[in-house]
Design a protein around this motif. Sequence first.
Motif, PDB file in Angstrom:
ATOM      1  N   MET A 280       1.206  -1.172  -0.064  1.00 46.75           N
ATOM      2  CA  MET A 280      -0.078   0.215   0.263  1.00 46.75           C
ATOM      3  C   MET A 280       0.833   1.024  -0.139  1.00 46.75           C
ATOM      4  SD  MET A 280      -3.294   0.534   0.900  1.00 46.75           S
ATOM      5  CE  MET A 280      -4.104   2.440   1.315  1.00 46.75           C
ATOM      6  N   ALA A 281       0.294   2.194  -1.032  1.00 45.23           N
ATOM      7  CA  ALA A 281       1.529   3.280  -0.910  1.00 45.23           C
ATOM      8  C   ALA A 281       1.083   4.072   0.096  1.00 45.23           C
ATOM      9  CB  ALA A 281       1.335   4.202  -1.503  1.00 45.23           C
ATOM     10  N   VAL A 282       2.117   4.962   0.700  1.00 51.76           N
ATOM     11  CA  VAL A 282       1.678   6.248   1.926  1.00 51.76           C
ATOM     12  C   VAL A 282       0.923   7.211   1.281  1.00 51.76           C
ATOM     13  CG1 VAL A 282       3.303   7.880   2.889  1.00 51.76           C
ATOM     14  CG2 VAL A 282       4.494   5.836   2.662  1.00 51.76           C
ATOM     15  N   VAL A 283       0.205   7.675   1.660  1.00 50.42           N
ATOM     16  CA  VAL A 283      -0.699   8.861   1.566  1.00 50.42           C
ATOM     17  C   VAL A 283      -0.364   9.945   2.646  1.00 50.42           C
ATOM     18  CG1 VAL A 283      -3.108   9.272   0.927  1.00 50.42           C
ATOM     19  CG2 VAL A 283      -2.806   7.329   0.861  1.00 50.42           C
TER      20      VAL A 283
ATOM     21  N   ARG B 138      -8.747  16.529  -4.498  1.00 50.08           N
ATOM     22  CA  ARG B 138      -8.016  15.764  -5.853  1.00 50.08           C
ATOM     23  C   ARG B 138      -6.865  14.507  -4.737  1.00 50.08           C
ATOM     24  NH1 ARG B 138      -3.328  18.590  -7.944  1.00 50.08           N
ATOM     25  NH2 ARG B 138      -2.836  17.603 -10.519  1.00 50.08           N
ATOM     26  N   ALA B 139      -6.171  13.854  -5.669  1.00 49.51           N
ATOM     27  CA  ALA B 139      -5.060  13.085  -5.516  1.00 49.51           C
ATOM     28  C   ALA B 139      -4.648  12.688  -6.558  1.00 49.51           C
ATOM     29  CB  ALA B 139      -6.133  11.243  -5.123  1.00 49.51           C
ATOM     30  N   TYR B 140      -3.172  12.913  -6.363  1.00 47.10           N
ATOM     31  CA  TYR B 140      -2.243  12.865  -7.804  1.00 47.10           C
ATOM     32  C   TYR B 140      -1.075  11.597  -7.384  1.00 47.10           C
ATOM     33  CZ  TYR B 140       0.217  17.052  -6.212  1.00 47.10           C
ATOM     34  OH  TYR B 140       0.547  17.893  -4.953  1.00 47.10           O
ATOM     35  N   ARG B 141       0.070  11.400  -7.916  1.00 51.67           N
ATOM     36  CA  ARG B 141       1.197  10.933  -7.077  1.00 51.67           C
ATOM     37  C   ARG B 141       2.148  11.326  -7.389  1.00 51.67           C
ATOM     38  NH1 ARG B 141       1.303   5.360  -5.581  1.00 51.67           N
ATOM     39  NH2 ARG B 141      -0.660   4.581  -7.065  1.00 51.67           N
ATOM     40  N   GLU B 142       2.869  11.460  -6.342  1.00 46.08           N
ATOM     41  CA  GLU B 142       3.900  12.381  -6.050  1.00 46.08           C
ATOM     42  C   GLU B 142       5.437  11.453  -5.511  1.00 46.08           C
ATOM     43  OE1 GLU B 142       5.776  15.360  -3.112  1.00 46.08           O
ATOM     44  OE2 GLU B 142       4.650  16.953  -4.924  1.00 46.08           O
ATOM     45  N   GLY B 143       5.902  10.503  -6.934  1.00 44.53           N
ATOM     46  CA  GLY B 143       6.878   9.442  -6.596  1.00 44.53           C
ATOM     47  C   GLY B 143       6.570   8.325  -5.918  1.00 44.53           C
ATOM     48  N   ASP B 144       6.674   8.324  -4.856  1.00 45.85           N
ATOM     49  CA  ASP B 144       6.205   6.800  -3.970  1.00 45.85           C
ATOM     50  C   ASP B 144       4.937   6.726  -3.220  1.00 45.85           C
ATOM     51  OD1 ASP B 144       8.180   4.699  -5.345  1.00 45.85           O
ATOM     52  OD2 ASP B 144       9.575   5.133  -3.516  1.00 45.85           O
ATOM     53  N   LYS B 145       4.540   8.685  -3.033  1.00 48.32           N
ATOM     54  CA  LYS B 145       3.867   8.970  -2.152  1.00 48.32           C
ATOM     55  C   LYS B 145       2.104   8.936  -2.897  1.00 48.32           C
ATOM     56  CE  LYS B 145       5.842  12.543  -0.051  1.00 48.32           C
ATOM     57  NZ  LYS B 145       6.152  13.265   1.038  1.00 48.32           N
ATOM     58  N   ILE B 146       0.543   9.365  -2.614  1.00 48.15           N
ATOM     59  CA  ILE B 146       0.068   9.584  -2.670  1.00 48.15           C
ATOM     60  C   ILE B 146      -0.046  10.968  -2.283  1.00 48.15           C
ATOM     61  CG2 ILE B 146      -2.991   9.263  -3.165  1.00 48.15           C
ATOM     62  CD1 ILE B 146      -1.826   6.309  -3.936  1.00 48.15           C
TER      63      ILE B 146
END
Length: 163
Positions: A1-4, A17-25
């Motif tokens: 599970m990705a870090v949020v 809104r959500a987006y991915r930044e590297g390994d984080k959401i």
Amino acid sequence: MAVVEIRRSSRRRRTVRAYREGDKIIVLMPAHLSPEEEQTHVDSLVERLDRRERRVRPSDDELLARASVLSDRWLDGQALPSSVRWVTNQNTRWGSCSSSDASIRLSHRLKGMPEWVVDYVLLHELAHLLEPNHSDRFWALVEPYPHTVKAKGFLEGVSWQQR
């Protein structure tokens, strides 16, 4: 599970809104939401983001299946790759193929690009299985694909931006 990571803002009123930044959401949301509303939004947005990314970042097996469809549609089924896979060691090429073992490799930099761009690069490499150089015969195989000019322009723009 990705870090949020949740970023709240008092200036943000309604939108989340959500987006991915590297390994984080990263989730952007109004500061006034309750913890329950926050969790509902986070769950929904993470699921939607994962679904979208699966659609635009196909697996190696999905790439091989897509190659078969493209070969059937545009090359009369003549190009038969033994494998198609993503690779991380191609930073100056979008794709490559080896005619000796009929394998195709696509640069990881294509992940997340529009499907018609990935299809163009895949079709380009499939055509190389039939014609190893960029001869007139090669381009006659590739140019019927309706997004050829647009995809080439898109990739040139990305390459220019990354200089």
